[in-house]
Design an enzyme around this catalytic site. Structure first.
Site, PDB file in Angstrom:
ATOM      1  N   GLY A 112     114.359 -95.783  -7.874  1.00  0.00           N
ATOM      2  CA  GLY A 112     115.392 -95.236  -8.754  1.00  0.00           C
ATOM      3  C   GLY A 112     116.759 -95.856  -8.507  1.00  0.00           C
ATOM      4  N   GLU A 115     116.794 -98.904 -10.500  1.00  0.00           N
ATOM      5  CA  GLU A 115     116.835 -98.503 -11.918  1.00  0.00           C
ATOM      6  C   GLU A 115     118.237 -98.047 -12.321  1.00  0.00           C
ATOM      7  OE1 GLU A 115     113.501 -95.813 -11.339  1.00  0.00           O
ATOM      8  OE2 GLU A 115     112.311 -97.005 -12.730  1.00  0.00           O
TER       9      GLU A 115
HETATM   10  N1  CO8 Z   1     114.105 -90.124  -0.519  1.00  0.00           N
HETATM   11  C1  CO8 Z   1     114.405 -89.250   0.471  1.00  0.00           C
HETATM   12  N2  CO8 Z   1     114.832 -89.625   1.693  1.00  0.00           N
HETATM   13  C2  CO8 Z   1     114.989 -90.950   1.918  1.00  0.00           C
HETATM   14  C3  CO8 Z   1     114.720 -91.920   0.935  1.00  0.00           C
HETATM   15  C4  CO8 Z   1     114.260 -91.453  -0.336  1.00  0.00           C
HETATM   16  N3  CO8 Z   1     114.005 -92.297  -1.325  1.00  0.00           N
HETATM   17  N4  CO8 Z   1     114.956 -93.137   1.456  1.00  0.00           N
HETATM   18  C5  CO8 Z   1     115.382 -92.941   2.721  1.00  0.00           C
HETATM   19  N5  CO8 Z   1     115.401 -91.624   3.006  1.00  0.00           N
HETATM   20  C6  CO8 Z   1     115.787 -90.990   4.257  1.00  0.00           C
HETATM   21  C7  CO8 Z   1     114.724 -91.165   5.338  1.00  0.00           C
HETATM   22  O1  CO8 Z   1     113.722 -90.195   5.164  1.00  0.00           O
HETATM   23  C8  CO8 Z   1     115.518 -90.966   6.585  1.00  0.00           C
HETATM   24  O2  CO8 Z   1     115.730 -89.583   6.768  1.00  0.00           O
HETATM   25  P1  CO8 Z   1     115.506 -88.900   8.253  1.00  0.00           P
HETATM   26  O3  CO8 Z   1     116.595 -89.523   9.069  1.00  0.00           O
HETATM   27  O4  CO8 Z   1     115.690 -87.473   7.959  1.00  0.00           O
HETATM   28  O5  CO8 Z   1     114.165 -89.319   8.678  1.00  0.00           O
HETATM   29  C9  CO8 Z   1     116.877 -91.574   6.239  1.00  0.00           C
HETATM   30  O6  CO8 Z   1     116.935 -91.623   4.807  1.00  0.00           O
HETATM   31  C10 CO8 Z   1     117.039 -92.976   6.761  1.00  0.00           C
HETATM   32  O7  CO8 Z   1     115.937 -93.759   6.303  1.00  0.00           O
HETATM   33  P2  CO8 Z   1     115.043 -94.699   7.260  1.00  0.00           P
HETATM   34  O8  CO8 Z   1     115.031 -94.144   8.647  1.00  0.00           O
HETATM   35  O9  CO8 Z   1     113.743 -94.920   6.595  1.00  0.00           O
HETATM   36  O10 CO8 Z   1     115.919 -96.032   7.237  1.00  0.00           O
HETATM   37  P3  CO8 Z   1     115.388 -97.539   7.485  1.00  0.00           P
HETATM   38  O11 CO8 Z   1     116.633 -98.359   7.615  1.00  0.00           O
HETATM   39  O12 CO8 Z   1     114.394 -97.561   8.576  1.00  0.00           O
HETATM   40  O13 CO8 Z   1     114.618 -97.947   6.139  1.00  0.00           O
HETATM   41  C11 CO8 Z   1     114.375 -98.110   3.750  1.00  0.00           C
HETATM   42  C12 CO8 Z   1     115.347 -98.093   4.940  1.00  0.00           C
HETATM   43  C13 CO8 Z   1     113.547 -99.407   3.780  1.00  0.00           C
HETATM   44  C14 CO8 Z   1     115.232 -98.075   2.486  1.00  0.00           C
HETATM   45  C15 CO8 Z   1     113.444 -96.897   3.828  1.00  0.00           C
HETATM   46  O14 CO8 Z   1     114.237 -95.729   3.994  1.00  0.00           O
HETATM   47  C16 CO8 Z   1     112.613 -96.678   2.599  1.00  0.00           C
HETATM   48  O15 CO8 Z   1     111.634 -97.363   2.391  1.00  0.00           O
HETATM   49  N6  CO8 Z   1     112.972 -95.699   1.730  1.00  0.00           N
HETATM   50  C17 CO8 Z   1     112.219 -95.319   0.582  1.00  0.00           C
HETATM   51  C18 CO8 Z   1     112.409 -96.329  -0.541  1.00  0.00           C
HETATM   52  C19 CO8 Z   1     111.556 -95.953  -1.709  1.00  0.00           C
HETATM   53  O16 CO8 Z   1     110.355 -95.875  -1.638  1.00  0.00           O
HETATM   54  N7  CO8 Z   1     112.194 -95.685  -2.859  1.00  0.00           N
HETATM   55  C20 CO8 Z   1     111.515 -95.330  -4.049  1.00  0.00           C
HETATM   56  C21 CO8 Z   1     111.483 -93.867  -4.185  1.00  0.00           C
HETATM   57  S1  CO8 Z   1     110.498 -93.344  -5.554  1.00  0.00           S
HETATM   58  C22 CO8 Z   1     111.513 -93.543  -6.873  1.00  0.00           C
HETATM   59  O17 CO8 Z   1     112.638 -93.917  -6.776  1.00  0.00           O
HETATM   60  C23 CO8 Z   1     110.937 -93.191  -8.193  1.00  0.00           C
HETATM   61  C24 CO8 Z   1     112.008 -93.251  -9.234  1.00  0.00           C
HETATM   62  C25 CO8 Z   1     111.505 -92.590 -10.429  1.00  0.00           C
HETATM   63  C26 CO8 Z   1     112.712 -92.208 -11.281  1.00  0.00           C
HETATM   64  C27 CO8 Z   1     112.271 -91.527 -12.470  1.00  0.00           C
HETATM   65  C28 CO8 Z   1     113.461 -91.043 -13.224  1.00  0.00           C
HETATM   66  C29 CO8 Z   1     113.102 -90.517 -14.583  1.00  0.00           C
END
Ligand code: CO8
Length: 261
Positions: A112, A115
């Site tokens: 997102g 997007e």
């Molecule tokens: N949602 C919720 N929490 C998140 C997200 C997320 N997308 N991304 C990161 N966080 C949180 C982690 O859970 C973590 O929280 P905590 O400290 O409580 O464990 C904190 O942020 C820090 O993240 P990381 O420890 O993972 O940080 P890294 O530096 O190790 O990694 C990354 C960074 C690579 C960005 C990794 O966090 C990651 O892969 N994040 C998810 C990315 C992802 O998959 N995004 C897609 C999500 S699905 C989506 O967007 C669908 C959109 C549809 C839209 C429709 C609209 C109509």
């Protein structure tokens, strides 16, 4: 100004004609939870109705522009929940903005987040920015334009690769592919976006809106319809004072003074 939980909002530029929105949910890498998207909608309403604002810059914070929709919010939802509530339908607010919006992508723009960047009109990126549609790794697919706007921006093969593998694309590759218009060192990114926004905000807001509408139409329609729409808007610019002023200023070798009328 109003206080927000997930955003920092400021006016920028010598004439205070640029609205800067910073996503500010660092703990979750600016994951786009319902509260954040609700606030973003409110701010966009405010900036759009403020006649002093001519252009908007949207940026992130820390190492993220936005790491996507909030996975923790989505995890337990059933089909019936997301379908019945038309889940995330309010995201279209950003794409419907009439004033130009520049995304200044400072870090991760995933799912997102990518997007949201693509709903903006111009994408500037920092050298550290990374783009991707990793939904496939979560067992879902992009839902806010990732399969459509990305294809329009970088074509089928590159889009398929990103969407089917979940791999990330660097800022440099994104610029080469045409997703991003310029790449800057991290500490210059937002200033450069504001500079461009100031330039746009200094022009005729009515003509700028027509230009945005015409380019946007190219994504929605056939070439014939798009060319017709463009021609009609071009003709309509001749109904404005700003077209008279702009052309007269050129002929008189002076700077134009637009009045947004
Ligand atoms: N949602 C919720 N929490 C998140 C997200 C997320 N997308 N991304 C990161 N966080 C949180 C982690 O859970 C973590 O929280 P905590 O400290 O409580 O464990 C904190 O942020 C820090 O993240 P990381 O420890 O993972 O940080 P890294 O530096 O190790 O990694 C990354 C960074 C690579 C960005 C990794 O966090 C990651 O892969 N994040 C998810 C990315 C992802 O998959 N995004 C897609 C999500 S699905 C989506 O967007 C669908 C959109 C549809 C839209 C429709 C609209 C109509």
């Amino acid at each position: 100004g109003a206080q927000y939980e997930y955003l920092i909002v400021e006016t920028k530029g010598e004439k205070n004609n640029v609205g800067l929105i910073q996503l500010n949910r660092p703990k979750a890498l600016n994951a786009l939870c319902a509260g954040l998207m609700g606030e973003l909608g409110q701010v966009l309403d405010d900036l759009e109705s403020d006649p002093n604002i001519g252009c908007i810059v949207l940026t992130g914070s820390g190492k993220a522009f936005a790491a996507g929709a909030d996975i923790k919010e989505m995890e337990k939802k059933e089909f019936s929940d997301v379908y019945s509530s038309n889940f995330l339908n309010n995201w279209t607010r950003l794409a419907d903005t009439r004033k130009p919006v520049i995304a200044a992508v400072n870090g991760f723009a995933l799912g997102g987040g990518c997007e949201v960047a693509m709903m903006c009109d111009i994408i500037y990126a920092s050298e550290q920015a990374q783009f991707g549609q990793p939904e496939i790794l979560l067992g879902t697919i992009p839902g806010a334009g990732g399969t459509q706007r990305l294809t329009a921006a970088i074509g089928k093969s590159k889009t398929m690769e990103l969407v089917l593998t979940g791999n990330k694309m660097s800022a440099q590759d994104a610029e080469k592919a045409g997703l991003v218009s310029k790449v800057f060192p991290r500490d210059q990114l937002v200033d450069e976006a504001i500079k461009t926004a100031e330039k746009i905000a200094g022009l005729s807001s009515i003509i700028v809106a027509m230009a945005k509408e015409a380019v946007s139409a190219s994504f929605e329609t056939t070439l014939r319809e798009g060319l017709h729409f463009e021609k009609r808007l071009f003709h309509q610019t001749f109904a404005t004072k700003d077209q008279k002023e702009g052309m007269n200023a050129f002929v008189e070798k002076r700077e134009a003074k637009f009045t947004d009328s």
